[in-house]
Scaffold this active site. Structure first.
Site, PDB file in Angstrom:
ATOM      1  N   HIS A 194      13.136 -89.521  58.289  1.00 26.07           N
ATOM      2  CA  HIS A 194      13.395 -88.661  59.439  1.00 26.07           C
ATOM      3  C   HIS A 194      14.094 -87.403  58.962  1.00 26.07           C
ATOM      4  O   HIS A 194      14.919 -87.471  58.052  1.00 26.07           O
ATOM      5  CB  HIS A 194      14.271 -89.391  60.473  1.00 26.07           C
ATOM      6  CG  HIS A 194      14.244 -88.733  61.800  1.00 26.07           C
ATOM      7  ND1 HIS A 194      15.070 -87.680  62.109  1.00 26.07           N
ATOM      8  CD2 HIS A 194      13.444 -88.937  62.877  1.00 26.07           C
ATOM      9  CE1 HIS A 194      14.792 -87.291  63.335  1.00 26.07           C
ATOM     10  NE2 HIS A 194      13.815 -88.025  63.823  1.00 26.07           N
ATOM     11  N   ASP A 249       9.397 -94.860  65.567  1.00 24.24           N
ATOM     12  CA  ASP A 249       8.001 -95.260  65.715  1.00 24.24           C
ATOM     13  C   ASP A 249       7.618 -96.477  64.899  1.00 24.24           C
ATOM     14  O   ASP A 249       6.480 -96.938  64.977  1.00 24.24           O
ATOM     15  CB  ASP A 249       7.084 -94.087  65.375  1.00 24.24           C
ATOM     16  CG  ASP A 249       7.050 -93.110  66.527  1.00 24.24           C
ATOM     17  OD1 ASP A 249       7.154 -93.583  67.667  1.00 24.24           O
ATOM     18  OD2 ASP A 249       6.946 -91.905  66.284  1.00 24.24           O
TER      19      ASP A 249
END
Ligand code: ACO
Length: 427
Positions: free
Chosen positions: A306, A363
């Site tokens: 991320h 996700d």
């Protein structure tokens, strides 16, 4: 005395004020940089660049903190519902009972979509990716709601927000129904916002719709966890498109396109496809780990890493637990969940992932829950868009209310210097 940053360049010194946010984040305000020194900053991917001051969402990537308007995501995911979160993000405070009721009533009043829109949907082939369809439909809505573009008054802005909050779930549901060959139907104003979305998606012709509390709660939680994440790629897109005063729906349509990419919202589809491929490959996680680490291979471990979180993604933690609970409550055994847990275990101990601070993101587990809820893989990113809708709206509204200037970055030109044109026979 307030802090200053000093830049020295070619014998001259330039001073810049330092701004500090409410969570003590500091940034150099370089508004006068180019005018004073002729310099610009160069920061591909904006890894060090703040594009705005914002009061909507705070996240601390090192500590794994995510808060909407000051409230911890863990608490919101447990205690609030999606419509309350939408109100909180967009208008800044949790709604009173009356405010929430009015917001919902206003939304219900606008929850029809012009019948002509069905012609547009029916023009798409069944094979069209739902994200492309959703982005097009959101843009097409402008033609049927032209007053939503001009938001000169508070009332006009509120009306545009209510309209899209009302019509977007219909578009999401129709996008899925088109894919599944089901008739395009409306929902039921007697239901809650998320229940209604679910009914619009899943109601079968000639069958009574059965409401399942576990399913609705899981869907509600997924939407809440995706509702905002400050200046990510799609939200920045919404803000920058909106900064040209293109209107809310056009800005959202652009945001949907940005979200589609596999490095952003499209990762949820990519994760599930990757986990299926690993399962079909006898669960050979080592092979995929090696591919992810091989610099000559473009493959990345989807659902890992991320831009901001360098410790853990709090949303992934909530979803990992939720995946266990939802699948358990629904009595589903999905071998993909074991593959995911095994892959996470291996990756978290692997030096390559440890060195680069790569952790599962939101996700990694969301697709497993979506699948358990019966949502087709190609619809996963559409569900993300449904969740992100209030966040996009909140940022668009904030940007307009703060009267931010049009977004227009600069560049360092690296092309040819001036040269003379050669005619075709000289080349
Ligand atoms: N698998 C393997 N290696 C990775 C991964 C991954 N998933 N993510 C990052 N890396 C490596 C990069 O190769 C790079 O290695 P290097 O320093 O040796 O060159 C290093 O980690 C840093 O990666 P960057 O791409 O510079 O990090 P950035 O912050 O730009 O990218 C991103 C973040 C796009 C999320 C990235 O981690 C990625 O592609 N992840 C997979 C896709 C994904 O899951 N996206 C969803 C993000 S969450 C969301 O949008 C909702």
């Amino acid at each position: 005395m307030s802090d200053k940053a000093i830049l020295e360049f070619r014998g001259s010194k330039y001073e810049f004020p330092v701004v500090e946010g409410t969570e003590n984040e500091v940034g150099i305000n370089i508004k006068t940089l180019r005018g004073g020194s002729g310099l610009i900053t160069l920061d591909p991917g904006y890894k060090n660049t703040g594009s705005c001051e914002s009061g909507i969402t705070f996240l601390d990537g090192e500590k794994g903190i995510l808060r909407y308007r000051g409230y911890a995501i863990e608490e919101l995911a447990e205690k609030a519902d999606f419509l309350e979160i939408a109100f909180l993000l967009i208008f800044g405070e949790l709604p009173s009972r009356e405010e929430l009721h009015k917001f919902h009533e206003d939304i219900k009043h606008e929850s029809h979509v012009d019948e002509e829109m069905k012609k547009i949907i029916n023009g798409f082939p069944k094979s069209a990716h739902p994200m492309g369809v959703l982005s097009s439909l959101t843009s097409a809505l402008i033609a049927f709601n032209p007053t939503s573009v001009n938001v000169a008054s508070d009332e006009a802005m509120y009306n545009a927000i209510v309209r899209i909050m009302a019509k977007f779930p219909v578009l999401v549901a129709w996008t899925m129904r088109k894919k599944m060959g089901l008739p395009l139907e409306y929902g039921d104003d007697n239901l809650g916002y998320v229940e209604n979305l679910h009914k619009m998606m899943f109601k079968r012709p000639n069958k009574e719709y059965q409401l399942n509390k576990v399913v609705i709660e899981a869907l509600d939680q997924l939407l809440i966890l995706h509702a905002d994440h400050e200046q990510n790629c799609s939200t920045s897109t919404v803000r920058i498109v909106g900064s040209s005063h293109a209107g809310l729906f056009a800005s959202l349509s652009a945001g949907i396109s940005a979200l589609w990419g596999p490095l952003h919202g499209g990762a949820n589809q990519a994760v599930l496809e990757m986990l299926e491929a690993i399962a079909a490959d006898d669960g050979d996680t080592e092979k995929y780990m090696a591919k992810a680490k091989d610099k000559n291979d473009a493959f990345r471990l989807m659902g890992f890493g991320h831009r901001v979180y360098k410790n853990f993604d709090p949303r992934a933690r909530i979803l990992k637990q939720a995946a266990d609970e939802v699948l358990g409550d629904l009595g589903i055994e999905d071998p993909i969940l074991d593959v995911a847990k095994g892959l996470e275990r291996v990756a978290l101990e692997d030096q390559y992932f440890v060195d680069r601070k790569l952790y599962p993101n939101v996700d990694f587990y969301s697709g497993i829950i979506y699948r358990a809820l019966g949502i087709p893989v190609e619809m996963f990113t559409v569900m993300f868009a449904m969740g992100r809708l209030p966040g996009w709206i909140a940022h668009w509204r904030e940007m307009r209310l703060r009267m931010e200037p049009i977004g227009r970055p600069r560049q360092i030109y690296i092309g040819e210097n001036s040269r003379s044109f050669k005619t075709l026979d000289q080349r």
